[in-house]
Design a protein around this motif. Structure first.
Motif, PDB file in Angstrom:
ATOM      1  N   LYS A 193      50.974  75.074  47.688  1.00  0.00           N
ATOM      2  CA  LYS A 193      51.046  73.871  46.857  1.00  0.00           C
ATOM      3  C   LYS A 193      52.397  73.188  47.044  1.00  0.00           C
ATOM      4  N   ALA A 194      53.479  73.977  47.054  1.00  0.00           N
ATOM      5  CA  ALA A 194      54.814  73.405  47.261  1.00  0.00           C
ATOM      6  C   ALA A 194      54.920  72.765  48.641  1.00  0.00           C
ATOM      7  N   ARG A 195      54.311  73.392  49.635  1.00  0.00           N
ATOM      8  CA  ARG A 195      54.346  72.839  50.986  1.00  0.00           C
ATOM      9  C   ARG A 195      53.571  71.519  51.048  1.00  0.00           C
ATOM     10  N   LEU A 196      52.435  71.446  50.345  1.00  0.00           N
ATOM     11  CA  LEU A 196      51.665  70.204  50.287  1.00  0.00           C
ATOM     12  C   LEU A 196      52.456  69.116  49.560  1.00  0.00           C
ATOM     13  N   TYR A 197      53.143  69.488  48.482  1.00  0.00           N
ATOM     14  CA  TYR A 197      53.975  68.508  47.781  1.00  0.00           C
ATOM     15  C   TYR A 197      55.045  67.932  48.693  1.00  0.00           C
ATOM     16  N   ARG A 198      55.647  68.804  49.501  1.00  0.00           N
ATOM     17  CA  ARG A 198      56.674  68.311  50.424  1.00  0.00           C
ATOM     18  C   ARG A 198      56.085  67.349  51.453  1.00  0.00           C
ATOM     19  N   ALA A 199      54.791  67.508  51.738  1.00  0.00           N
ATOM     20  CA  ALA A 199      54.102  66.597  52.658  1.00  0.00           C
ATOM     21  C   ALA A 199      53.521  65.391  51.922  1.00  0.00           C
ATOM     22  N   ARG A 200      53.875  65.264  50.620  1.00  0.00           N
ATOM     23  CA  ARG A 200      53.440  64.145  49.777  1.00  0.00           C
ATOM     24  C   ARG A 200      51.926  64.152  49.544  1.00  0.00           C
ATOM     25  N   PRO A 205      42.187  64.448  45.660  1.00  0.00           N
ATOM     26  CA  PRO A 205      41.733  63.321  46.486  1.00  0.00           C
ATOM     27  C   PRO A 205      42.611  63.091  47.716  1.00  0.00           C
ATOM     28  N   SER A 206      43.926  63.261  47.577  1.00  0.00           N
ATOM     29  CA  SER A 206      44.814  63.092  48.729  1.00  0.00           C
ATOM     30  C   SER A 206      44.579  64.174  49.769  1.00  0.00           C
ATOM     31  N   LEU A 207      44.329  65.402  49.309  1.00  0.00           N
ATOM     32  CA  LEU A 207      44.034  66.489  50.237  1.00  0.00           C
ATOM     33  C   LEU A 207      42.705  66.242  50.937  1.00  0.00           C
ATOM     34  N   PRO A 212      42.571  66.270  59.227  1.00  0.00           N
ATOM     35  CA  PRO A 212      42.598  67.719  59.463  1.00  0.00           C
ATOM     36  C   PRO A 212      43.693  68.157  60.430  1.00  0.00           C
ATOM     37  N   ARG A 213      44.049  67.296  61.390  1.00  0.00           N
ATOM     38  CA  ARG A 213      45.114  67.647  62.325  1.00  0.00           C
ATOM     39  C   ARG A 213      46.470  67.694  61.617  1.00  0.00           C
ATOM     40  N   HIS A 214      46.639  66.836  60.618  1.00  0.00           N
ATOM     41  CA  HIS A 214      47.857  66.876  59.813  1.00  0.00           C
ATOM     42  C   HIS A 214      47.890  68.158  58.979  1.00  0.00           C
ATOM     43  N   ALA A 215      46.717  68.557  58.468  1.00  0.00           N
ATOM     44  CA  ALA A 215      46.637  69.792  57.687  1.00  0.00           C
ATOM     45  C   ALA A 215      47.047  70.997  58.529  1.00  0.00           C
ATOM     46  N   ARG A 216      46.703  70.985  59.795  1.00  0.00           N
ATOM     47  CA  ARG A 216      47.102  72.084  60.683  1.00  0.00           C
ATOM     48  C   ARG A 216      48.624  72.206  60.736  1.00  0.00           C
ATOM     49  N   LEU A 217      49.308  71.069  60.739  1.00  0.00           N
ATOM     50  CA  LEU A 217      50.769  71.080  60.777  1.00  0.00           C
ATOM     51  C   LEU A 217      51.351  71.576  59.455  1.00  0.00           C
TER      52      LEU A 217
END
Length: 400
Positions: A193-200, A205-207, A212-217
């Motif tokens: 969750k913290a890593r997703l927050y850092r990725a804004r 809904p944003s997730l 999906p290629r961004h999610a891999r990163l």
């Protein structure tokens, strides 16, 4: 509407419901299941009558009494719950295609034929509810989730409790789960969750809208891409994972918290873990010990060894780490203990050793002795013969 493929069933307050099924006097009353019979223990499960007062998993017994003065406590009977789990699984497998028993209270089924439609899946859920009520017990209820893949079906199964039935698909996503927090989703830990927050990425809904290629990163793994594609409704099969190790951990009841008794419980955990290691045809090259004290400290160390499945070797390593602990930390009352066998591989892949001497995949003398003891215990019952002194400590708080 695309076809539904997976049905996920989550038993409602399973442990408490089993106790209510067996004891009619408990029905309709607040019930909590405890790990140990002590005010210092915690609730590992609660009935919905108890949950209405704020009692939940992890609530301390003393707090549960304060929140719900009329609450009834029952000690955990894990083997009993496993028997009911198997009884439920038997019913499900006779009425549908049971593909996975996810845990003691969660099941996954494959949908086919008419059940791939929403109406057909809902009808199947109704039939399964009725069958479990008749064949296992009318106190046993579940919430059902219907989805195009296992992730969405599991999320759907958490949306309506108790005794609910919900579905997720392209027609209602992401709106149907927009109210959930990111870490409400299975597989999203606090760290992720913290890593997703850092990725804004701040909400579901944003997730859902994420490339999906961004999610891999973000995940730093292909699992991120798989997760987002499943969240978007794609049918991606489960991937078998490599086992990282074998272990058991135990929260100790008060009478086992003296370090000398805790040490003997640790020996019992080593025997259990190594027996499972052999059943799986594996060897381990690392042993770890973790000891938590009532003072709040956690002592953890590990040691490497030649890859083996010999119980006697791991018991010697266990003793050596306890000696190191005693010399450096001198624990007071022990609250929990854990053992772990790591760096695992298959016995058939183990290299030989010219100095022992040992041929590739050949069993050592100690490993042959360990297997012989397994056979004796399988015939006469667990613990019929042991590797010296140990102290069994059965109960729910045992993982691995």
């Amino acid at each position: 509407m695309p076809p539904f493929r997976v049905l996920y069933l989550d038993m409602n307050s399973f442990f408490a419901s089993v106790e209510q099924q067996l004891d009619p006097a408990l029905r309709g009353r607040p019930v909590a299941i405890t790990a140990v019979d002590s005010d210092s223990g915690a609730c590992v499960a609660a009935s919905y009558e108890a949950k209405a007062y704020g009692v939940k998993t992890g609530t301390h017994v003393r707090d549960a009494r304060r929140l719900c003065p009329g609450i009834i406590f029952r000690p955990s009977r894990h083997r009993l719950y496993v028997r009911f789990n198997l009884a439920v699984a038997d019913v499900l497998d006779r009425h549908a295609e049971l593909t996975h028993i996810r845990s003691v209270d969660e099941f996954q089924l494959a949908l086919s034929g008419e059940a791939r439609t929403l109406a057909g899946a809902v009808d199947l859920v109704a039939r399964l509810k009725a069958a479990i009520a008749v064949e296992v017990g009318d106190c046993l209820r579940f919430s059902a989730g219907i989805g195009p893949n296992h992730l969405l079906a599991k999320i759907a199964g958490k949306l309506e409790k108790p005794d609910g039935c919900q579905w997720l698909g392209s027609e209602n996503l992401p709106d149907a789960i927009a109210h959930l927090a990111l870490d409400d989703l299975p597989g999203i830990s606090a760290a992720m969750k913290a890593r997703l927050y850092r990725a804004r990425v701040f909400d579901v809904p944003s997730l859902f809208a994420l490339d999906p290629r961004h999610a891999r990163l973000i995940w730093r793994s292909v699992e991120g891409e798989r997760f987002v594609r499943m969240l978007q409704g794609m049918d991606i099969p489960l991937v078998a994972t490599e086992r990282g190790g074998f272990g058991n951990s135990k929260v100790l009841s008060p009478e086992y918290r003296d370090p000398r008794r805790a040490y003997l419980v640790g020996r019992w955990l080593v025997e259990k873990a190594t027996a499972r290691l052999r059943r799986d045809g594996r060897v381990a090259g690392r042993f770890s010990l973790s000891v938590s004290s009532m003072a709040g400290g956690v002592w953890s160390r590990n040691v490497s060894c030649f890859p083996t499945q010999d119980t006697a070797i791991f018991l010697r390593l266990h003793r050596a780490l306890w000696v190191r602990l005693w010399r450096t930390a001198r624990p007071g009352a022990v609250i929990s203990i854990g053992v772990h066998l790591g760096d695992v591989g298959f016995l058939q892949d183990r290299r030989g050793d010219l100095l022992m001497p040992l041929a590739p995949a050949e069993l050592t003398r100690g490993e042959r002795v360990s297997r012989a003891l397994d056979q004796i215990n399988a015939r006469h019952g667990d613990g019929a013969i042991r590797f010296g002194m140990n102290t069994p400590h059965p109960g729910f708080f045992e993982r691995g």
